[in-house]
Design a protein around this motif. Structure first.
Motif, PDB file in Angstrom:
ATOM      1  N   SER A 120       0.884  -1.271  -0.098  1.00 57.24           N
ATOM      2  CA  SER A 120      -0.044  -0.012   0.058  1.00 57.24           C
ATOM      3  C   SER A 120       0.833   1.153   0.040  1.00 57.24           C
ATOM      4  O   SER A 120       0.341   2.436  -0.662  1.00 57.24           O
ATOM      5  CB  SER A 120      -1.080  -0.104   1.302  1.00 57.24           C
ATOM      6  N   TYR A 142      -4.786   2.176  -1.779  1.00 57.13           N
ATOM      7  CA  TYR A 142      -3.901   3.291  -1.332  1.00 57.13           C
ATOM      8  C   TYR A 142      -2.842   3.798  -2.000  1.00 57.13           C
ATOM      9  O   TYR A 142      -2.150   4.811  -1.957  1.00 57.13           O
ATOM     10  CB  TYR A 142      -3.820   2.593   0.110  1.00 57.13           C
ATOM     11  N   TYR A 286       0.421  -2.258   7.846  1.00 52.10           N
ATOM     12  CA  TYR A 286      -0.378  -1.621   8.608  1.00 52.10           C
ATOM     13  C   TYR A 286      -1.400  -1.406   7.736  1.00 52.10           C
ATOM     14  O   TYR A 286      -2.649  -1.611   7.618  1.00 52.10           O
ATOM     15  CB  TYR A 286      -0.106  -0.657   9.786  1.00 52.10           C
ATOM     16  N   TYR A 287      -1.057  -0.431   6.552  1.00 56.41           N
ATOM     17  CA  TYR A 287      -2.093   0.208   5.662  1.00 56.41           C
ATOM     18  C   TYR A 287      -2.543  -0.995   4.834  1.00 56.41           C
ATOM     19  O   TYR A 287      -3.399  -0.931   4.195  1.00 56.41           O
ATOM     20  CB  TYR A 287      -1.204   1.213   5.178  1.00 56.41           C
ATOM     21  N   ALA A 289      -3.063  -4.062   5.824  1.00 56.97           N
ATOM     22  CA  ALA A 289      -4.148  -4.580   6.575  1.00 56.97           C
ATOM     23  C   ALA A 289      -5.324  -3.853   6.772  1.00 56.97           C
ATOM     24  O   ALA A 289      -6.426  -4.368   6.669  1.00 56.97           O
ATOM     25  CB  ALA A 289      -3.701  -5.150   7.746  1.00 56.97           C
ATOM     26  N   LYS A 290      -5.309  -2.722   6.999  1.00 60.03           N
ATOM     27  CA  LYS A 290      -6.393  -1.918   6.865  1.00 60.03           C
ATOM     28  C   LYS A 290      -7.317  -1.731   5.716  1.00 60.03           C
ATOM     29  O   LYS A 290      -8.528  -1.611   5.855  1.00 60.03           O
ATOM     30  CB  LYS A 290      -5.861  -0.285   7.410  1.00 60.03           C
ATOM     31  N   GLU A 291      -6.622  -1.915   4.421  1.00 59.86           N
ATOM     32  CA  GLU A 291      -7.627  -1.932   3.245  1.00 59.86           C
ATOM     33  C   GLU A 291      -8.603  -3.418   3.467  1.00 59.86           C
ATOM     34  O   GLU A 291      -9.646  -3.234   2.943  1.00 59.86           O
ATOM     35  CB  GLU A 291      -6.623  -2.026   2.014  1.00 59.86           C
ATOM     36  N   GLU A 293      -9.505  -4.863   6.155  1.00 63.14           N
ATOM     37  CA  GLU A 293     -10.300  -4.509   7.311  1.00 63.14           C
ATOM     38  C   GLU A 293     -11.583  -3.706   6.753  1.00 63.14           C
ATOM     39  O   GLU A 293     -12.605  -3.840   7.240  1.00 63.14           O
ATOM     40  CB  GLU A 293      -9.615  -3.644   8.507  1.00 63.14           C
ATOM     41  N   GLY A 294     -11.181  -2.549   5.745  1.00 68.35           N
ATOM     42  CA  GLY A 294     -12.193  -1.735   5.235  1.00 68.35           C
ATOM     43  C   GLY A 294     -13.244  -2.502   4.483  1.00 68.35           C
ATOM     44  O   GLY A 294     -14.312  -2.233   4.155  1.00 68.35           O
ATOM     45  N   VAL A 300      -7.542  -5.917  12.460  1.00 66.96           N
ATOM     46  CA  VAL A 300      -6.398  -5.666  12.459  1.00 66.96           C
ATOM     47  C   VAL A 300      -5.761  -5.200  13.895  1.00 66.96           C
ATOM     48  O   VAL A 300      -6.934  -4.555  14.377  1.00 66.96           O
ATOM     49  CB  VAL A 300      -5.870  -4.250  11.528  1.00 66.96           C
ATOM     50  N   ARG A 302      -2.558  -3.855  16.401  1.00 64.62           N
ATOM     51  CA  ARG A 302      -0.943  -3.552  16.595  1.00 64.62           C
ATOM     52  C   ARG A 302      -0.456  -4.417  17.552  1.00 64.62           C
ATOM     53  O   ARG A 302      -1.051  -4.834  18.464  1.00 64.62           O
ATOM     54  CB  ARG A 302      -0.940  -1.928  16.988  1.00 64.62           C
TER      55      ARG A 302
END
Length: 352
Positions: A120, A142, A286-287, A289-291, A293-294, A300, A302
């Protein structure tokens, strides 16, 4: 000739290998370029084409002396490759320090250069070279904002033929081959290098629950956990090239969040609790994984928040709504990423 570079870690090497498989299926001649010290050298037996492994070293996160060595190795390797390139050749690189010599040599020679950014947040290599590239292929929405809009093509990440073939197996067949029962099965993996934190956390999870498990420890931790799991329903492996079989057998995963891992999980519809590697460059995991999760395909947390009871609750949340999570994560996997890449390359390969 089409030159493909990618390595240092599995996240850069395996997508490059997958693209090479696609090129050979279409009888497009190609060669591979990687690093002598990278995972690609150890797994060179998987390469179906000629490979050149350079004495090149990583730059970021190193001491001043090591950074000087890295710069010298990159430029000397670029000069080594330069006379081997002809103006009609094409290069595609998958980022990382192992790709930079081919990228620089291509720029100096003036040959068409293409990039693939797996994560990402892009690697410094790809950002540096993007101004010279014909196209930049990406996996995550992203990452589009980091490159010139007119050059970006969202293709997804190439996946090896062996993984695609694994989709033909049923879950029952996969579990039978692995001698697993029909209990809920948790896959734990930390990427090609393993992950000490996840390994320790996984052991506590399996001690406290009745999960059946497949735990890929990485080679460094394998001996320690092989003995620890003797009386538990956990298949422990240092590493495996047969990940399709593993994914098909599992219900959910606890893992890092590299691009290849996420793509492969999405291909098989395995939802995950992601614990991104906290020291990943620019926090890209992290980014990544956040995509997911979205999309609703995973959760996700930490690493510093990943306390045992909290993790157990999140895993249970995924398992209790597994079908919804599974359906959502499959939306990430692009169809035919290799075809999309080859369509962009085609005009530069008229002789094929």
């Amino acid at each position: 000739m089409l030159y493909v570079a990618g390595g240092g870690t599995g996240g850069h090497f395996f997508p490059a290998l997958a693209l090479i498989e696609c090129l050979l299926e279409r009888e497009i001649p190609c060669k591979f370029v990687g690093a002598e010290r990278g995972i690609e050298r150890k797994l060179s037996h998987l390469l179906p084409v000629e490979g050149k492994f350079l004495k090149v070293y990583p730059f970021f996160g190193r001491s001043p002396v090591e950074k000087l060595r890295s710069l010298y190795s990159i430029f000397s390797s670029s000069l080594f490759l330069l006379p081997k390139l002809e103006r009609k050749d094409v290069s595609i690189i998958f980022g990382g320090y192992a790709s930079l010599p081919l990228g620089l040599a291509s720029v100096l020679r003036g040959t068409p250069l293409f990039l693939h950014e797996q994560n990402s947040i892009p690697s410094t290599t790809n950002q540096l070279l993007s101004r010279f590239a014909k196209r930049v292929f990406v996996s995550f929405e992203y990452s589009k904002k980091f490159f010139p809009k007119e050059k970006v093509v969202k293709t997804g990440l190439p996946v090896r033929r062996a993984l695609i073939d694994g989709l033909k197996l049923s879950k029952e067949q996969a579990r039978a081959l692995l001698n697993l029962s029909d209990k809920p099965t948790l896959l734990v993996m930390g990427g090609s290098q393993g992950a000490v934190f996840l390994n320790n956390l996984a052991f506590e999870i399996f001690k406290k629950t009745d999960f059946q498990g497949v735990h890929i420890t990485g080679e460094k931790d394998y001996e320690r956990f092989k003995d620890a799991y003797k009386n538990m329903p956990v298949l422990v492996l240092p590493f495996t090239e047969n990940m399709g079989l593993i994914y098909r057998a599992c219900d959910l995963a606890l893992s890092r969040a590299g691009a290849s891992t996420i793509t492969e999980l999405s291909l098989y519809g395995v939802p995950a609790l992601f614990v991104p590697f906290p020291h990943a460059i620019r926090d890209h995991q992290y980014y990544n994984a956040k995509e997911i999760e979205g999309l609703g395909g995973g959760l996700v947390i930490r690493q510093e928040e990943a306390e045992l009871n909290t993790v157990l609750k999140l895993l249970e949340k995924i398992l209790s709504n597994r079908e919804e999570f599974s359906k959502a994560i499959t939306r990430f996997a692009d169809q035919n990423p290799c075809e999309k890449i080859l369509n962009s390359l085609q005009e530069f390969l008229p002789r094929y």
